[in-house]
Design a protein around this motif. Structure first.
Motif, PDB file in Angstrom:
ATOM      1  N   GLN A 179       0.840  -1.189   0.000  1.00  0.00           N
ATOM      2  CA  GLN A 179       0.000   0.000   0.000  1.00  0.00           C
ATOM      3  C   GLN A 179       0.885   1.252   0.000  1.00  0.00           C
ATOM      4  N   PRO A 180       0.400   2.371  -0.497  1.00  0.00           N
ATOM      5  CA  PRO A 180      -0.936   2.556  -1.081  1.00  0.00           C
ATOM      6  C   PRO A 180      -0.973   2.087  -2.538  1.00  0.00           C
ATOM      7  N   TYR A 181      -2.111   1.503  -2.904  1.00  0.00           N
ATOM      8  CA  TYR A 181      -2.288   1.050  -4.275  1.00  0.00           C
ATOM      9  C   TYR A 181      -2.892   2.191  -5.106  1.00  0.00           C
ATOM     10  N   ASN A 182      -2.005   2.914  -5.789  1.00  0.00           N
ATOM     11  CA  ASN A 182      -2.475   3.990  -6.664  1.00  0.00           C
ATOM     12  C   ASN A 182      -2.385   3.517  -8.101  1.00  0.00           C
ATOM     13  N   LEU A 183      -3.322   3.930  -8.901  1.00  0.00           N
ATOM     14  CA  LEU A 183      -3.359   3.416 -10.270  1.00  0.00           C
ATOM     15  C   LEU A 183      -2.670   4.332 -11.275  1.00  0.00           C
ATOM     16  N   LEU A 184      -2.733   5.638 -11.043  1.00  0.00           N
ATOM     17  CA  LEU A 184      -2.202   6.556 -12.052  1.00  0.00           C
ATOM     18  C   LEU A 184      -0.701   6.774 -11.924  1.00  0.00           C
ATOM     19  N   ASN A 206     -16.595   8.822 -39.041  1.00  0.00           N
ATOM     20  CA  ASN A 206     -16.653  10.223 -39.486  1.00  0.00           C
ATOM     21  C   ASN A 206     -16.458  11.205 -38.333  1.00  0.00           C
ATOM     22  N   LEU A 207     -15.552  10.863 -37.433  1.00  0.00           N
ATOM     23  CA  LEU A 207     -15.292  11.738 -36.286  1.00  0.00           C
ATOM     24  C   LEU A 207     -13.817  12.105 -36.238  1.00  0.00           C
ATOM     25  N   GLU A 208     -13.562  13.239 -35.579  1.00  0.00           N
ATOM     26  CA  GLU A 208     -12.177  13.654 -35.355  1.00  0.00           C
ATOM     27  C   GLU A 208     -11.936  13.738 -33.858  1.00  0.00           C
ATOM     28  N   ILE A 209     -10.671  13.919 -33.490  1.00  0.00           N
ATOM     29  CA  ILE A 209     -10.327  13.978 -32.065  1.00  0.00           C
ATOM     30  C   ILE A 209     -11.148  15.053 -31.342  1.00  0.00           C
ATOM     31  N   SER A 210     -11.324  16.185 -32.021  1.00  0.00           N
ATOM     32  CA  SER A 210     -12.045  17.298 -31.379  1.00  0.00           C
ATOM     33  C   SER A 210     -13.522  16.969 -31.125  1.00  0.00           C
ATOM     34  N   ASP A 211     -14.031  15.943 -31.798  1.00  0.00           N
ATOM     35  CA  ASP A 211     -15.433  15.552 -31.579  1.00  0.00           C
ATOM     36  C   ASP A 211     -15.606  14.744 -30.292  1.00  0.00           C
ATOM     37  N   ILE A 212     -14.520  14.263 -29.749  1.00  0.00           N
ATOM     38  CA  ILE A 212     -14.606  13.413 -28.548  1.00  0.00           C
ATOM     39  C   ILE A 212     -14.600  14.302 -27.306  1.00  0.00           C
ATOM     40  N   ASP A 213     -15.673  14.231 -26.541  1.00  0.00           N
ATOM     41  CA  ASP A 213     -15.818  15.098 -25.365  1.00  0.00           C
ATOM     42  C   ASP A 213     -15.226  14.480 -24.102  1.00  0.00           C
ATOM     43  N   ALA A 214     -15.008  13.179 -24.131  1.00  0.00           N
ATOM     44  CA  ALA A 214     -14.337  12.525 -23.002  1.00  0.00           C
ATOM     45  C   ALA A 214     -13.772  11.191 -23.459  1.00  0.00           C
ATOM     46  N   LEU A 215     -12.612  10.872 -22.929  1.00  0.00           N
ATOM     47  CA  LEU A 215     -11.948   9.606 -23.264  1.00  0.00           C
ATOM     48  C   LEU A 215     -11.849   8.785 -21.980  1.00  0.00           C
ATOM     49  N   VAL A 216     -12.433   7.584 -21.988  1.00  0.00           N
ATOM     50  CA  VAL A 216     -12.399   6.730 -20.800  1.00  0.00           C
ATOM     51  C   VAL A 216     -11.299   5.689 -20.972  1.00  0.00           C
ATOM     52  N   PRO A 272     -10.978  15.800 -22.072  1.00  0.00           N
ATOM     53  CA  PRO A 272     -11.190  15.283 -20.709  1.00  0.00           C
ATOM     54  C   PRO A 272     -10.969  13.764 -20.684  1.00  0.00           C
ATOM     55  N   GLN A 273     -10.165  13.316 -19.733  1.00  0.00           N
ATOM     56  CA  GLN A 273      -9.872  11.875 -19.634  1.00  0.00           C
ATOM     57  C   GLN A 273     -10.374  11.332 -18.297  1.00  0.00           C
ATOM     58  N   LEU A 274     -10.991  10.157 -18.349  1.00  0.00           N
ATOM     59  CA  LEU A 274     -11.569   9.547 -17.154  1.00  0.00           C
ATOM     60  C   LEU A 274     -10.969   8.157 -16.944  1.00  0.00           C
ATOM     61  N   TYR A 275     -10.930   7.731 -15.694  1.00  0.00           N
ATOM     62  CA  TYR A 275     -10.529   6.347 -15.408  1.00  0.00           C
ATOM     63  C   TYR A 275     -11.467   5.782 -14.347  1.00  0.00           C
ATOM     64  N   ILE A 277     -13.710  12.190  -8.739  1.00  0.00           N
ATOM     65  CA  ILE A 277     -13.012  10.935  -8.417  1.00  0.00           C
ATOM     66  C   ILE A 277     -12.619  10.134  -9.661  1.00  0.00           C
ATOM     67  N   ILE A 278     -13.215  10.442 -10.823  1.00  0.00           N
ATOM     68  CA  ILE A 278     -12.867   9.661 -12.029  1.00  0.00           C
ATOM     69  C   ILE A 278     -12.054  10.477 -13.041  1.00  0.00           C
ATOM     70  N   LYS A 279     -11.654  11.682 -12.651  1.00  0.00           N
ATOM     71  CA  LYS A 279     -10.921  12.532 -13.601  1.00  0.00           C
ATOM     72  C   LYS A 279      -9.427  12.174 -13.629  1.00  0.00           C
ATOM     73  N   VAL A 280      -8.887  12.026 -14.833  1.00  0.00           N
ATOM     74  CA  VAL A 280      -7.440  11.831 -14.994  1.00  0.00           C
ATOM     75  C   VAL A 280      -6.765  13.184 -15.139  1.00  0.00           C
ATOM     76  N   ASN A 281      -7.387  14.068 -15.897  1.00  0.00           N
ATOM     77  CA  ASN A 281      -6.834  15.417 -16.070  1.00  0.00           C
ATOM     78  C   ASN A 281      -7.903  16.454 -15.697  1.00  0.00           C
TER      79      ASN A 281
END
Lengths: 85, 355
Positions: free
Chosen positions: B193-198, B254-264, B289-292, B323-327
């Motif tokens: 411990q501690p078990y951190n993931l990021l 038919n999507l681009e990176i800018s079309d993605i509002d969140a990446l899980v 926005p990145q989530l985990y 609690i789920i935000k990476v950035n």
């Protein structure tokens, strides 16, 4: 005999995972199948294994099961008369 | 023939967090002390009669409860098909049955744990309880078991083979399997411990268990969370190929990176394979926005079903819990979410959903 009945009730509750049932909820003469405890055919197989594994009794004639597994009373009587361990 | 669209109209999740009787993740706790997370159990008696539940291991019960919650959420009583994904199936009963064989020298074997030990027990029990006689299939494909089920469900709806499908991912921890995973290094060692993931610098993952089910239908309703745009699976992918593969997946839609509002992303704390996620997060999607989630759900073969539950909730509530935000990147509105997952560098999946 009373100790054996209590032991059987305990084994049935644990082996058959009857979470909501306590020893005192099972009367000696309550039917184990149907309207009583509501056990089914899979439970019957578990009971046959209890007889074999814990009391050394092998049921040769499956028809006998119907009488033996009628109640705790009948099970205890059969075990007392036939047990090899 | 025009392909029908697939909408998530109901969701249910039993996990290592309290994900029932809650709005979203307001009661979520990041447990840094455990390398194996355990389920937060619902009150099973509210969903399954004690007589039926007594032979069921927790995975079966969790699957039944999660599916019942999803059905209620979607406000429907019947579905045309039930499709389940599971990595290890009913491992608890499998262990029990195998242990009985060894302990009793292959004698005195009873059927209870054996009949509950098959991988398709969950799907079968759900069908029995719902009296659903339709298509029933279970996919056992490692870490893409859930996505395999999802692709099948989407195809059933697209081709009009089914109007409604109950699809889910379920896995449970088994004591012996967990011990083996620790020995093999798949689970992080005890007492580290501690078990951190990021910011982990050790191998192995923090493990977990859970069941997440979704009612998919071919029409948008008041209860709709999201439309499933696309799902794809790749069994092998190199670290340096992930970015190109992601962009190609987006292009196909038919999507681009800018079309993605969140990446899980499926960060599980395993330093050996986290570059798969870092390559995406620190390059093409640095401004997204990145989530985990695996710090909440733990790693398991169908943890990505928890991710889909989470992403669907984000689209519905338009909120991302801290609690789920990476950035710290935020968007004014969340319309399209991309999910990427892999386990130990294998079984990669991309799932795209939109509001």
């Amino acid at each position: 005999m009373e100790a054996l009945k209590e032991e059987l009730k305990n084994k049935i509750i644990t082996t058959l995972n009857l979470e909501d049932i306590a020893i005192e909820d099972i009367a000696d003469n309550d039917p184990l199948f149907g309207d009583g405890l509501g056990l089914d055919s899979i439970d019957a197989l578990e009971l046959i294994v209890i007889l074999d594994k814990d009391y050394g009794i092998k049921l040769v004639d499956p028809k006998e099961g119907k009488t033996i597994f009628q109640s705790i009373e009948s099970m205890a009587a059969y075990i007392s008369a036939n047990r090899t361990k | 023939m025009q392909l029908k669209k697939t909408y998530i109209n109901g969701i249910g999740c039993i996990s290592t967090q309290k994900t029932f009787d809650t709005v979203f993740l307001e009661e979520a706790v990041h447990n840094h002390d455990e390398n194996v997370l355990k389920i937060v159990p619902p009150i099973y008696k509210d969903f399954i009669s004690p007589a039926a539940a007594r032979r069921m291991a927790k995975g079966v019960k969790n699957g039944i409860v999660a599916s019942a919650i999803a059905m209620k959420d979607a406000n429907i009583e019947n579905v045309d098909a039930i499709i389940t994904g599971t990595g290890l199936g009913c491992i608890e009963d499998s262990e029990k049955f195998l242990k009985n064989i060894l302990d009793n020298n292959e004698e005195f074997l009873t059927p209870t744990s054996f009949i509950q030990s098959t991988h398709n027990t969950v799907g079968a029990q759900i069908a029995l309880l719902q009296q659903c006689k339709g298509y029933n299939f279970t996919y056992v494909n490692g870490a893409v078991s859930f996505e395999s089920a999802l692709i099948d469900a989407k195809m059933q709806i697209e081709e009009d083979e089914a109007q409604s499908v109950l699809v889910g991912g379920v896995d449970e921890n088994g004591d012996y399997t967990t011990a083996l995973f620790k020995l093999s290094g798949r689970i992080k060692p005890d007492n580290q411990q501690p078990y951190n993931l990021l910011d982990s610098d050790t191998s192995g993952a923090v493990y977990g268990e859970g069941a997440s089910f979704f009612v998919l239908e071919n029409e948008r309703k008041k209860t709709t969370y999201a439309e499933i745009l696309d799902v794809t699976i790749l069994n092998t992918l190199e670290e340096n190929e992930v970015e190109a593969e992601t962009l190609s997946f987006l292009k196909a839609n038919n999507l681009e990176i800018s079309d993605i509002d969140a990446l899980v992303l499926g960060f599980d704390g395993n330093v050996d394979f986290e570059n798969y996620y870092r390559n995406l997060g620190e390059n093409s999607f640095a401004n997204t926005p990145q989530l985990y989630y695996k710090h909440l759900s733990g790693e398991y073969d169908t943890a990505s079903a928890f991710a889909l539950w989470m992403a669907a909730k984000v689209l519905k509530t338009q909120e991302i819990p801290e609690i789920i935000k990476v950035n710290s990147v935020e968007k004014l509105a969340y319309k399209t979410i991309l999910l990427y997952n892999q386990l130990n560098g294998k079984n990669h999946s991309f799932t795209l959903i939109s509001k």
